[in-house]
Design a protein around this motif. Structure first.
Motif, PDB file in Angstrom:
ATOM      1  N   ILE A   1      84.563 -49.482  89.327  1.00 46.15           N
ATOM      2  CA  ILE A   1      84.379 -48.252  90.097  1.00 46.15           C
ATOM      3  C   ILE A   1      84.398 -48.589  91.585  1.00 46.15           C
ATOM      4  CG2 ILE A   1      82.791 -46.374  90.701  1.00 46.15           C
ATOM      5  CD1 ILE A   1      81.730 -46.436  87.856  1.00 46.15           C
TER       6      ILE A   1
ATOM      7  N   SER B   1      78.110 -46.071  83.207  1.00 45.85           N
ATOM      8  CA  SER B   1      78.024 -47.017  84.314  1.00 45.85           C
ATOM      9  C   SER B   1      77.805 -46.372  85.678  1.00 45.85           C
ATOM     10  CB  SER B   1      79.291 -47.887  84.381  1.00 45.85           C
ATOM     11  OG  SER B   1      80.436 -47.070  84.508  1.00 45.85           O
ATOM     12  N   ARG B   2      78.250 -45.127  85.882  1.00 46.20           N
ATOM     13  CA  ARG B   2      78.103 -44.508  87.199  1.00 46.20           C
ATOM     14  C   ARG B   2      76.762 -43.819  87.289  1.00 46.20           C
ATOM     15  NH1 ARG B   2      82.645 -42.182  87.699  1.00 46.20           N
ATOM     16  NH2 ARG B   2      83.587 -43.101  89.550  1.00 46.20           N
ATOM     17  N   LEU B   3      75.816 -44.436  88.033  1.00 47.39           N
ATOM     18  CA  LEU B   3      74.480 -43.857  88.204  1.00 47.39           C
ATOM     19  C   LEU B   3      74.378 -43.232  89.576  1.00 47.39           C
ATOM     20  CD1 LEU B   3      71.628 -43.673  86.791  1.00 47.39           C
ATOM     21  CD2 LEU B   3      70.966 -45.539  88.318  1.00 47.39           C
ATOM     22  N   THR B   4      74.120 -41.926  89.620  1.00 43.11           N
ATOM     23  CA  THR B   4      73.965 -41.236  90.894  1.00 43.11           C
ATOM     24  C   THR B   4      72.580 -40.604  90.951  1.00 43.11           C
ATOM     25  OG1 THR B   4      75.039 -39.281  90.004  1.00 43.11           O
ATOM     26  CG2 THR B   4      76.410 -40.801  91.252  1.00 43.11           C
TER      27      THR B   4
ATOM     28  N   GLU C   1      84.005 -46.109  94.838  1.00 41.89           N
ATOM     29  CA  GLU C   1      83.767 -44.719  95.220  1.00 41.89           C
ATOM     30  C   GLU C   1      84.442 -44.391  96.550  1.00 41.89           C
ATOM     31  OE1 GLU C   1      81.105 -42.359  93.029  1.00 41.89           O
ATOM     32  OE2 GLU C   1      82.872 -43.431  92.312  1.00 41.89           O
TER      33      GLU C   1
ATOM     34  N   TYR D   1      75.127 -50.432  96.353  1.00 39.30           N
ATOM     35  CA  TYR D   1      74.768 -49.108  96.848  1.00 39.30           C
ATOM     36  C   TYR D   1      74.511 -49.209  98.350  1.00 39.30           C
ATOM     37  CZ  TYR D   1      73.860 -46.982  92.232  1.00 39.30           C
ATOM     38  OH  TYR D   1      73.977 -46.462  90.959  1.00 39.30           O
TER      39      TYR D   1
ATOM     40  N   LEU E   1      76.336 -44.710  95.594  1.00 42.42           N
ATOM     41  CA  LEU E   1      77.119 -45.716  94.898  1.00 42.42           C
ATOM     42  C   LEU E   1      78.366 -46.084  95.696  1.00 42.42           C
ATOM     43  CD1 LEU E   1      77.448 -47.386  92.301  1.00 42.42           C
ATOM     44  CD2 LEU E   1      78.706 -45.451  91.340  1.00 42.42           C
TER      45      LEU E   1
END
Lengths: 112, 108
Positions: A56, B94-97, A58, A35, A45
């Motif tokens: 992932i 899995s995607r933590l925002t 981003e 992050y 992220l």
């Protein structure tokens, strides 16, 4: 060991330098995160690795290059950064049983 | 698209007063919500998960799907509760925002 360890704690680099941030964990978690956190803002992220594979991205600029050499280590390679990339970079691991993320203390990066 | 909204950047209460930190979410699936806390000079850490329905340090949070909210509450605030609180939404496991965060100050 229930900690996520990040090194270095502080890093100052020029725009032409190449450096790396490192993250280590021994909790057996197979998901690891990068992050970026600017002052007074929430963590954003960047990347997620699951079982050592990138799952992932981003849309992070290619001047940031993640690497997960094994289940305990996560690196973030930095090259040709811009001053606006100065921030706190946080590593985290995820306990897949509970969904909880465990964060490191961060690496504070300054790009001159 | 997902979104977490914390409408208050700053919240100040007196010791012993009730406190409520608001969180609203927008998510098309079944939400998995968390509250994370960052005390001064400490790392970001989990406070609560909605799925566990537990009380940690006197804090509770209930998921209200009708109002799409996950507000954090404590009946009697303590000075040591002063911290930055982030509401967070997990997507796809899995995607933590994170929301923008609320800085809570508990005055003596």
């Amino acid at each position: 060991d229930t900690e996520v360890t990040q090194t270095p704690k502080h890093l100052v680099m020029g725009m032409t330098n190449k450096k790396s941030l490192k993250c280590e964990q021994h909790m057996g978690h197979r998901a690891m995160y990068w992050y970026k956190q600017k002052a007074k803002k929430p963590p954003e992220l960047m990347f997620v690795y699951s079982y050592e594979k990138l799952s992932i991205n981003e849309s992070v600029p290619s001047r940031f290059s993640p690497e997960c050499p094994n289940s305990s280590l996560l690196n973030l390679h930095l090259h040709a950064l811009q001053p606006e990339d100065s921030a706190l970079y946080l590593c985290a691991t995820r306990d897949t049983n509970t969904g909880e993320l465990f964060f490191g203390e961060g690496s504070r990066l300054t790009v001159l | 698209a997902q979104r977490v909204t914390q409408p208050e950047k700053l919240l100040s209460v007196f010791k012993g007063a009730p406190v409520e930190l608001k969180c609203n979410y927008s998510y098309s699936g079944s939400p998995e919500l968390f509250w994370y806390v960052q005390y001064s000079r400490q790392r970001l850490q989990l406070l609560l998960r909605h799925i566990s329905r537990e009380s940690i340090k006197g804090f509770t949070a209930d998921l209200n799907k009708g109002e799409t909210s996950f507000h954090l509450k404590k009946p009697f605030a303590q000075e040591e509760d002063s911290a930055m609180y982030y509401c967070a939404l997990m997507e796809g496991g899995s995607r933590l925002t994170f929301g923008e965060g609320t800085q809570l100050t508990v005055n003596p």
